[in-house]
Design a protein around this motif. Structure first.
Motif, PDB file in Angstrom:
ATOM      1  N   GLU A 106       7.898   1.035   4.682  1.00  0.00           N
ATOM      2  CA  GLU A 106       9.172   0.878   3.432  1.00  0.00           C
ATOM      3  C   GLU A 106       8.303   0.679   2.072  1.00  0.00           C
ATOM      4  N   GLY A 107       7.157  -0.079   2.175  1.00  0.00           N
ATOM      5  CA  GLY A 107       6.264  -0.013   1.079  1.00  0.00           C
ATOM      6  C   GLY A 107       5.977   1.529   0.414  1.00  0.00           C
ATOM      7  N   MET A 108       5.693   2.497   1.145  1.00  0.00           N
ATOM      8  CA  MET A 108       5.688   3.927   0.536  1.00  0.00           C
ATOM      9  C   MET A 108       6.500   4.329   0.061  1.00  0.00           C
ATOM     10  N   GLU A 109       7.821   4.309   0.769  1.00  0.00           N
ATOM     11  CA  GLU A 109       8.970   4.864   0.400  1.00  0.00           C
ATOM     12  C   GLU A 109       9.362   4.271  -0.824  1.00  0.00           C
ATOM     13  N   SER A 110       9.443   2.854  -1.388  1.00  0.00           N
ATOM     14  CA  SER A 110       9.836   2.095  -2.575  1.00  0.00           C
ATOM     15  C   SER A 110       8.858   2.040  -3.497  1.00  0.00           C
ATOM     16  N   PHE A 111       7.460   2.598  -3.276  1.00  0.00           N
ATOM     17  CA  PHE A 111       6.352   2.398  -4.342  1.00  0.00           C
ATOM     18  C   PHE A 111       6.098   1.141  -4.450  1.00  0.00           C
ATOM     19  N   PRO A 123       4.945  13.150  -4.012  1.00  0.00           N
ATOM     20  CA  PRO A 123       5.841  13.721  -4.615  1.00  0.00           C
ATOM     21  C   PRO A 123       7.065  14.656  -3.944  1.00  0.00           C
ATOM     22  N   GLY A 124       8.153  14.540  -4.098  1.00  0.00           N
ATOM     23  CA  GLY A 124       9.183  15.659  -3.383  1.00  0.00           C
ATOM     24  C   GLY A 124       9.464  15.255  -2.119  1.00  0.00           C
ATOM     25  N   ILE A 125       9.147  13.903  -1.717  1.00  0.00           N
ATOM     26  CA  ILE A 125       9.296  13.742   0.011  1.00  0.00           C
ATOM     27  C   ILE A 125      10.279  12.600   0.038  1.00  0.00           C
ATOM     28  N   GLU A 126      11.024  12.321   1.232  1.00  0.00           N
ATOM     29  CA  GLU A 126      11.408  11.116   1.752  1.00  0.00           C
ATOM     30  C   GLU A 126      10.706  10.497   2.894  1.00  0.00           C
ATOM     31  N   ILE A 127      10.704   8.973   2.899  1.00  0.00           N
ATOM     32  CA  ILE A 127      10.276   8.624   4.313  1.00  0.00           C
ATOM     33  C   ILE A 127      11.408   7.884   5.024  1.00  0.00           C
ATOM     34  N   ASP A 128      11.251   8.451   6.213  1.00  0.00           N
ATOM     35  CA  ASP A 128      12.338   7.588   7.230  1.00  0.00           C
ATOM     36  C   ASP A 128      11.611   6.257   7.650  1.00  0.00           C
ATOM     37  N   PRO A 184       0.935  15.939   3.247  1.00  0.00           N
ATOM     38  CA  PRO A 184       0.826  14.325   3.165  1.00  0.00           C
ATOM     39  C   PRO A 184       2.166  13.724   2.649  1.00  0.00           C
ATOM     40  N   TYR A 185       2.403  12.611   3.091  1.00  0.00           N
ATOM     41  CA  TYR A 185       3.480  11.868   2.985  1.00  0.00           C
ATOM     42  C   TYR A 185       3.278  10.493   2.057  1.00  0.00           C
ATOM     43  N   GLY A 186       2.325   9.900   2.235  1.00  0.00           N
ATOM     44  CA  GLY A 186       2.032   8.699   1.236  1.00  0.00           C
ATOM     45  C   GLY A 186       0.693   8.228   1.496  1.00  0.00           C
ATOM     46  N   TRP A 187       0.324   7.165   0.477  1.00  0.00           N
ATOM     47  CA  TRP A 187      -0.844   6.414   0.820  1.00  0.00           C
ATOM     48  C   TRP A 187      -0.994   5.267   0.273  1.00  0.00           C
ATOM     49  N   ILE A 188      -1.751   4.310   0.783  1.00  0.00           N
ATOM     50  CA  ILE A 188      -2.070   2.943   0.292  1.00  0.00           C
ATOM     51  C   ILE A 188      -3.371   2.677  -0.334  1.00  0.00           C
ATOM     52  N   GLU A 189      -3.520   1.840  -1.539  1.00  0.00           N
ATOM     53  CA  GLU A 189      -4.678   1.738  -2.057  1.00  0.00           C
ATOM     54  C   GLU A 189      -4.883   0.183  -2.748  1.00  0.00           C
ATOM     55  N   THR A 190      -6.005   0.023  -3.081  1.00  0.00           N
ATOM     56  CA  THR A 190      -6.193  -1.202  -3.748  1.00  0.00           C
ATOM     57  C   THR A 190      -7.290  -0.834  -4.841  1.00  0.00           C
ATOM     58  N   ASP A 191      -7.781  -2.242  -5.276  1.00  0.00           N
ATOM     59  CA  ASP A 191      -8.760  -2.056  -6.587  1.00  0.00           C
ATOM     60  C   ASP A 191      -9.884  -2.655  -5.940  1.00  0.00           C
ATOM     61  N   LEU A 192     -11.125  -2.135  -5.833  1.00  0.00           N
ATOM     62  CA  LEU A 192     -12.325  -2.722  -5.269  1.00  0.00           C
ATOM     63  C   LEU A 192     -13.383  -2.249  -6.555  1.00  0.00           C
ATOM     64  N   ASP A 193     -14.203  -3.275  -7.016  1.00  0.00           N
ATOM     65  CA  ASP A 193     -15.245  -2.928  -7.983  1.00  0.00           C
ATOM     66  C   ASP A 193     -14.701  -1.924  -9.103  1.00  0.00           C
ATOM     67  N   ALA A 194     -13.408  -2.270  -9.721  1.00  0.00           N
ATOM     68  CA  ALA A 194     -12.634  -1.985 -10.759  1.00  0.00           C
ATOM     69  C   ALA A 194     -12.653  -0.440 -10.351  1.00  0.00           C
ATOM     70  N   GLN A 195     -12.358   0.057  -9.213  1.00  0.00           N
ATOM     71  CA  GLN A 195     -11.988   1.490  -8.752  1.00  0.00           C
ATOM     72  C   GLN A 195     -10.773   1.496  -7.783  1.00  0.00           C
ATOM     73  N   LEU A 199      -6.990   3.150   1.005  1.00  0.00           N
ATOM     74  CA  LEU A 199      -6.990   2.076   2.270  1.00  0.00           C
ATOM     75  C   LEU A 199      -6.414   3.092   3.438  1.00  0.00           C
ATOM     76  N   ALA A 200      -5.284   3.687   3.209  1.00  0.00           N
ATOM     77  CA  ALA A 200      -4.596   4.526   4.240  1.00  0.00           C
ATOM     78  C   ALA A 200      -3.918   5.669   3.560  1.00  0.00           C
ATOM     79  N   ILE A 201      -3.722   6.723   4.756  1.00  0.00           N
ATOM     80  CA  ILE A 201      -3.275   7.970   4.182  1.00  0.00           C
ATOM     81  C   ILE A 201      -2.206   8.493   5.432  1.00  0.00           C
ATOM     82  N   MET A 202      -0.975   8.844   5.108  1.00  0.00           N
ATOM     83  CA  MET A 202      -0.143   9.244   5.997  1.00  0.00           C
ATOM     84  C   MET A 202       0.325  10.730   5.746  1.00  0.00           C
ATOM     85  N   GLN A 203       0.292  11.418   6.690  1.00  0.00           N
ATOM     86  CA  GLN A 203       0.485  12.882   6.867  1.00  0.00           C
ATOM     87  C   GLN A 203       1.559  13.173   7.884  1.00  0.00           C
TER      88      GLN A 203
END
Length: 452
Positions: A106-111, A123-128, A184-195, A199-203
């Motif tokens: 749900e988080g990846m689908e809704s940004f 870009p250009g995909i939907e997530i069930d 690729p369908y989506g991914w999750i990221e965070t900020d570490l050391d200002a970068q 964290l995760a990749i969905m394919q």
């Protein structure tokens, strides 16, 4: 006195398959960042843990579920009971809780943004978001969740600040229309050391695909079970046609990487320094594994030829950890997985430029392993060694033929570089097997005896 979550984690983490510091005392474990993805009961936390062991500090990520009453289906991933915001809760590894992992979809689908976490959709995909997850149990360093038969989410357990090379590569190749990657369908990221940190990749989950390693082993078993006078090409499970197609696919991926990312050259002085680095590693390996000493002259001769090359070597982005376990055969073609490179190396090195022949050398070594590893402890190993040599030579040649057909270069000076890279890989394997699987040591040692 109720145990804190931090104290529970210090005792629990050492028993996890993906924990990289096994055998060493934890001097300190702290929760560096905490994000409350869902409050209430059940609750879902995302934690970035900082673990210090001696002078080494390593970061891990963890999804922690919190429930006042833990269902039987989750008791196998219990971390322990702790006081959480005034109530006693069962804390557990929430990667195994399909009720909570749906929140990631749900988080990846809704940004969605949640604290320091950012969820992205390709870009250009939907997530069930209705699909339930199941954890795969085969991985050592990461955790993968399969949603239905459509998605696979790779959760990186050990994390390093910065963009993961796999995300960078698959998004670029998908944009270029590559047919040799899992979409690729989506991914999750965070900020570490200002970068921004992956964290995760969905394919796309390749539900109807077979792993290259498994297919190769089936072929080897068929060969070993056939009469000794039947040539490898006449055995029912001959793999050579697939090895050829894999070579073509590998060359095409290398072309796509060269088009999508910067390319460069390594000048002759650096090529000589490469040969010297190979020599240093060989000397260190001989000191640790005396059985290698009798074969060291073969490697030195290959490194001499490399040092004598008087031309620049083209470099580009490559896979970096290429072998039969990193490729899948779908009904249509070969697909390449896991572009993250060697997990133990810094991100800057994994994203660096290298010769594509390093990937070729890795796959050639993988063919040798497929041919020989079943001989370890085999009662007929002595009589089957010739069959192993036959299978390996046939499939190596087929792969190289396909690589050339696909546009890859392996001739003249390229063959000199490839031979040096392959023996350097075999030196690494000798040390690894001596430390971890001594009965497999003859596999890499055979690389120094076999004429190439």
């Amino acid at each position: 006195m109720t145990t804190s979550l931090q104290e529970l984690l210090a005792g629990w983490i050492t028993g996890q398959r993906w924990f990289a510091g096994k055998g060493r005392v934890i001097d300190d474990l702290s929760i560096e960042h905490r994000t409350d993805i869902q409050t209430g009961d059940p609750g879902l936390l995302h934690l970035v843990l900082s673990v210090r062991q001696g002078e080494r500090r390593t970061r891990y990520q963890l999804l922690v579920g919190l429930r006042t009453s833990l269902p039987d289906r989750l008791k196998h991933v219990l971390i322990g009971s702790c006081d959480w915001e005034g109530r006693e809760c069962s804390a557990y590894d929430a990667a195994h809780d399909a009720e909570l992992t749906r929140i990631l979809l749900e988080g990846m689908e809704s940004f969605r943004r949640a604290g320091r976490l950012a969820f992205h959709r390709a870009p250009g995909i939907e997530i069930d978001t209705s699909l339930r997850s199941l954890v795969l149990t085969v991985e050592q360093s990461n955790t993968s969740l399969v949603y239905g038969d459509r998605y696979i989410l790779k959760l990186f357990r050990q994390i390093n600040a910065g963009l993961n090379p796999e995300l960078e590569v698959i998004t670029a190749l998908a944009a270029a229309g590559s047919t040799h990657i899992a979409r690729p369908y989506g991914w999750i990221e965070t900020d570490l050391d200002a970068q921004p940190t992956t964290l995760a990749i969905m394919q796309e989950f390749l539900a109807n695909a077979n792993e290259g390693w498994a297919l190769a082993l089936t072929s080897v078993r068929d060969l070993y079970g056939s009469p000794p006078d039947v040539p490898a090409e006449e055995v029912g499970g001959d793999f050579a046609a697939e090895a050829y197609r894999l070579g073509v696919a590998t060359a095409e991926v290398h072309r796509e990487l060269a088009a999508a990312f910067p390319i460069g050259v390594v000048e002759p002085p650096e090529v000589k320094r490469m040969a010297e680095r190979f020599r240093d590693r060989l000397d260190q390996a001989v000191a640790e594994v005396p059985q290698l000493a009798a074969h060291a002259s073969v490697a030195h001769a290959a490194y001499d030829r490399l040092a004598d090359l008087d031309r620049a070597v083209a470099v580009q982005r490559v896979h970096g950890d290429y072998h039969l376990g990193q490729v899948m055969r779908t009904p249509g073609d070969w697909v390449v997985l896991d572009f993250e490179g060697e997990p133990g190396q810094p991100l800057s090195e994994r994203r660096g430029l290298d010769t594509p022949l390093r990937d070729v050398a890795g796959m050639l070594r993988s063919f040798d392993y497929a041919a020989r590893h079943l001989l370890a402890g085999h009662p007929e190993a002595a009589t089957l060694t010739g069959r192993a040599d036959e299978w390996s030579a046939r499939n190596r040649a087929a792969f190289l033929g396909g690589y050339s057909e696909g546009g890859g270069r392996i001739s003249g000076d390229d063959a000199v570089l490839l031979r040096a890279l392959e023996l350097s890989k075999a030196v690494y394997e000798v040390v690894y097997e001596a430390r971890n699987r001594p009965t497999w040591l003859p596999i890499p040692l055979a690389a120094f005896r076999s004429p190439r």
